[in-house]
Structures are given as structure tokens and as C-alpha cells.
Design a protein around this motif. Structure first.
Motif, PDB file in Angstrom:
ATOM      1  N   SER A  86       0.811  -1.213   0.000  1.00 62.02           N
ATOM      2  CA  SER A  86       0.000   0.000   0.000  1.00 62.02           C
ATOM      3  C   SER A  86       0.853   1.276   0.000  1.00 62.02           C
ATOM      4  N   ILE A  87       2.149   1.133  -0.169  1.00 63.62           N
ATOM      5  CA  ILE A  87       3.025   2.295  -0.316  1.00 63.62           C
ATOM      6  C   ILE A  87       3.838   2.098  -1.589  1.00 63.62           C
ATOM      7  N   LYS A  88       4.589   3.103  -1.973  1.00 65.61           N
ATOM      8  CA  LYS A  88       5.382   3.001  -3.202  1.00 65.61           C
ATOM      9  C   LYS A  88       6.331   1.818  -3.107  1.00 65.61           C
ATOM     10  N   GLN A  89       6.302   0.990  -4.123  1.00 59.47           N
ATOM     11  CA  GLN A  89       7.109  -0.229  -4.122  1.00 59.47           C
ATOM     12  C   GLN A  89       8.603   0.076  -4.063  1.00 59.47           C
ATOM     13  N   GLU A  90       9.014   1.246  -4.534  1.00 59.11           N
ATOM     14  CA  GLU A  90      10.438   1.609  -4.502  1.00 59.11           C
ATOM     15  C   GLU A  90      10.965   1.761  -3.073  1.00 59.11           C
ATOM     16  N   LEU A  91      10.060   1.994  -2.120  1.00 63.57           N
ATOM     17  CA  LEU A  91      10.470   2.209  -0.728  1.00 63.57           C
ATOM     18  C   LEU A  91      10.709   0.904   0.031  1.00 63.57           C
ATOM     19  N   ILE A  92      10.389  -0.228  -0.588  1.00 64.47           N
ATOM     20  CA  ILE A  92      10.480  -1.531   0.073  1.00 64.47           C
ATOM     21  C   ILE A  92      11.485  -2.403  -0.653  1.00 64.47           C
ATOM     22  N   LYS A  93      12.315  -3.084   0.128  1.00 56.37           N
ATOM     23  CA  LYS A  93      13.222  -4.059  -0.478  1.00 56.37           C
ATOM     24  C   LYS A  93      13.293  -5.304   0.401  1.00 56.37           C
ATOM     25  N   LYS A  94      13.727  -6.372  -0.196  1.00 54.47           N
ATOM     26  CA  LYS A  94      13.883  -7.637   0.513  1.00 54.47           C
ATOM     27  C   LYS A  94      14.814  -7.432   1.708  1.00 54.47           C
ATOM     28  N   GLY A  95      14.419  -7.951   2.859  1.00 54.10           N
ATOM     29  CA  GLY A  95      15.221  -7.826   4.075  1.00 54.10           C
ATOM     30  C   GLY A  95      14.788  -6.698   4.994  1.00 54.10           C
ATOM     31  N   ASP A  96      13.947  -5.778   4.507  1.00 54.46           N
ATOM     32  CA  ASP A  96      13.463  -4.684   5.352  1.00 54.46           C
ATOM     33  C   ASP A  96      12.647  -5.257   6.508  1.00 54.46           C
ATOM     34  N   LEU A  97      12.730  -4.579   7.653  1.00 54.50           N
ATOM     35  CA  LEU A  97      12.018  -5.011   8.854  1.00 54.50           C
ATOM     36  C   LEU A  97      10.893  -4.040   9.185  1.00 54.50           C
ATOM     37  N   PHE A  98       9.752  -4.601   9.588  1.00 49.65           N
ATOM     38  CA  PHE A  98       8.589  -3.809   9.965  1.00 49.65           C
ATOM     39  C   PHE A  98       7.917  -4.454  11.164  1.00 49.65           C
ATOM     40  N   GLU A  99       7.122  -3.663  11.865  1.00 52.96           N
ATOM     41  CA  GLU A  99       6.309  -4.206  12.946  1.00 52.96           C
ATOM     42  C   GLU A  99       5.160  -5.003  12.330  1.00 52.96           C
ATOM     43  N   VAL A 100       4.838  -6.116  12.971  1.00 59.83           N
ATOM     44  CA  VAL A 100       3.717  -6.958  12.547  1.00 59.83           C
ATOM     45  C   VAL A 100       2.717  -7.033  13.686  1.00 59.83           C
ATOM     46  N   LYS A 101       1.468  -6.762  13.373  1.00 55.78           N
ATOM     47  CA  LYS A 101       0.384  -6.937  14.338  1.00 55.78           C
ATOM     48  C   LYS A 101      -0.232  -8.307  14.064  1.00 55.78           C
ATOM     49  N   TYR A 102      -0.373  -9.112  15.117  1.00 53.53           N
ATOM     50  CA  TYR A 102      -0.992 -10.421  14.946  1.00 53.53           C
ATOM     51  C   TYR A 102      -1.978 -10.661  16.086  1.00 53.53           C
ATOM     52  N   SER A 103      -2.860 -11.613  15.889  1.00 49.59           N
ATOM     53  CA  SER A 103      -3.885 -11.931  16.876  1.00 49.59           C
ATOM     54  C   SER A 103      -3.308 -12.837  17.964  1.00 49.59           C
ATOM     55  N   SER A 104      -3.531 -12.471  19.207  1.00 58.64           N
ATOM     56  CA  SER A 104      -3.074 -13.326  20.312  1.00 58.64           C
ATOM     57  C   SER A 104      -3.860 -14.638  20.343  1.00 58.64           C
ATOM     58  N   LYS A 105      -5.060 -14.634  19.788  1.00 59.86           N
ATOM     59  CA  LYS A 105      -5.886 -15.839  19.753  1.00 59.86           C
ATOM     60  C   LYS A 105      -5.497 -16.767  18.614  1.00 59.86           C
ATOM     61  N   ASN A 106      -5.022 -16.189  17.515  1.00 61.83           N
ATOM     62  CA  ASN A 106      -4.629 -16.974  16.350  1.00 61.83           C
ATOM     63  C   ASN A 106      -3.503 -16.238  15.621  1.00 61.83           C
ATOM     64  N   PRO A 107      -2.245 -16.573  15.913  1.00 64.66           N
ATOM     65  CA  PRO A 107      -1.113 -15.868  15.302  1.00 64.66           C
ATOM     66  C   PRO A 107      -1.048 -15.974  13.784  1.00 64.66           C
ATOM     67  N   ASP A 108      -1.860 -16.859  13.178  1.00 65.49           N
ATOM     68  CA  ASP A 108      -1.948 -16.904  11.712  1.00 65.49           C
ATOM     69  C   ASP A 108      -2.507 -15.598  11.148  1.00 65.49           C
ATOM     70  N   TYR A 109      -3.330 -14.917  11.919  1.00 68.68           N
ATOM     71  CA  TYR A 109      -3.921 -13.664  11.480  1.00 68.68           C
ATOM     72  C   TYR A 109      -2.948 -12.540  11.775  1.00 68.68           C
ATOM     73  N   SER A 110      -2.481 -11.890  10.718  1.00 65.72           N
ATOM     74  CA  SER A 110      -1.498 -10.827  10.918  1.00 65.72           C
ATOM     75  C   SER A 110      -1.629  -9.751   9.857  1.00 65.72           C
ATOM     76  N   GLU A 111      -0.951  -8.641  10.144  1.00 64.78           N
ATOM     77  CA  GLU A 111      -0.878  -7.531   9.208  1.00 64.78           C
ATOM     78  C   GLU A 111       0.490  -6.874   9.392  1.00 64.78           C
ATOM     79  N   LEU A 112       1.218  -6.736   8.297  1.00 67.94           N
ATOM     80  CA  LEU A 112       2.493  -6.030   8.329  1.00 67.94           C
ATOM     81  C   LEU A 112       2.182  -4.537   8.335  1.00 67.94           C
ATOM     82  N   LEU A 113       2.714  -3.814   9.305  1.00 72.07           N
ATOM     83  CA  LEU A 113       2.426  -2.384   9.445  1.00 72.07           C
ATOM     84  C   LEU A 113       3.487  -1.589   8.686  1.00 72.07           C
TER      85      LEU A 113
END
Length: 121
Positions: A86-113
Motif C-alpha cells: 500500500s506504499i510506493k514499491q520503490e520504498l520496500i526491499k527484501k530484508g526490510d524489517l517492519f512491525e507486525v500486528k498479529y492476533s493473540s488468539k490466532n497468530p496466523d492472522y497478521s498484518e504487516l504495518l
């Protein structure tokens, strides 16, 4: 002639049954997908936990834009997910680190912030 008419009516009835059966199956699948999506969003909102995720791949589809694959670990278990970029693809590269929000009830459910970049050291 009457027999031909009965045969045509029989074929039409079978066709209608097939159509309605297929329609019911499609509606069940769509309903399940909708419910699953709502459940995932609800769990992420109601019981979020956070960890660090790493971009493992970035790719483009011809009609849907750019997507990323990312991985994160919860209690020693590695999860791999993907999401639309959802941001310009040029700003992202392989290996970049981001915070991930996930569900404490089901860690399969997540969203990269994507607005919560972690500086690589």
C-alpha cells in the motif's frame, strides 16, 4: 408430441436443480470467505500483539499491483504471509524489517504495518 414436451420439462427441471445447487454452493463459499475476513479483522482489533517481521519477497501481478511476502515468529514458530503493498514499491526491499500486528488468539492472522519500519542495523 406430449412425450417430447414431458422430456423437455424434465430436462428443464434438472437444469434448474443443477443451477440452484451450484448457486447455493457459491453462496456458501462467499459467505464463509466474508465471515472469515470479518473474524480476522475483529481478532486483530480486539486482541493484538506485536512482533518484528521481515520482507522476504516483493512481486507484481499484472492486474492487482505489487504484493510482498513477509515472515515473523511467534513463540518460536515461523509464519509466512503476503499482503498487498500500500506504499510506493520503490520504498520496500527484501530484508526490510517492519512491525507486525498479529492476533493473540490466532497468530496466523497478521498484518504487516508498513508505517512502522524498523531500522536495520
Amino acid at each position: 408430441m406430449k412425450q417430447k414436451k414431458k422430456l423437455n420439462n424434465s430436462v428443464k427441471k434438472n437444469h434448474n436443480k443443477s443451477f440452484f445447487g451450484l448457486l447455493v454452493i457459491v453462496l456458501i463459499i462467499l459467505g464463509y470467505g466474508f465471515f472469515n475476513s470479518i473474524s480476522k479483522k475483529s481478532q486483530l482489533k480486539d486482541s493484538p500483539l506485536y512482533t518484528i517481521g521481515k520482507i522476504t519477497d516483493k512481486y507484481q501481478t499484472s492486474k492487482r499491483g505489487y504484493y510482498i511476502h513477509y515472515e515473523y515468529s511467534v513463540s518460536g514458530k515461523l509464519f509466512e504471509r503476503s499482503q498487498k503493498l500500500s506504499i510506493k514499491q520503490e520504498l520496500i526491499k527484501k530484508g526490510d524489517l517492519f512491525e507486525v500486528k498479529y492476533s493473540s488468539k490466532n497468530p496466523d492472522y497478521s498484518e504487516l504495518l508498513l508505517d512502522k519500519r524498523i531500522k536495520n542495523e
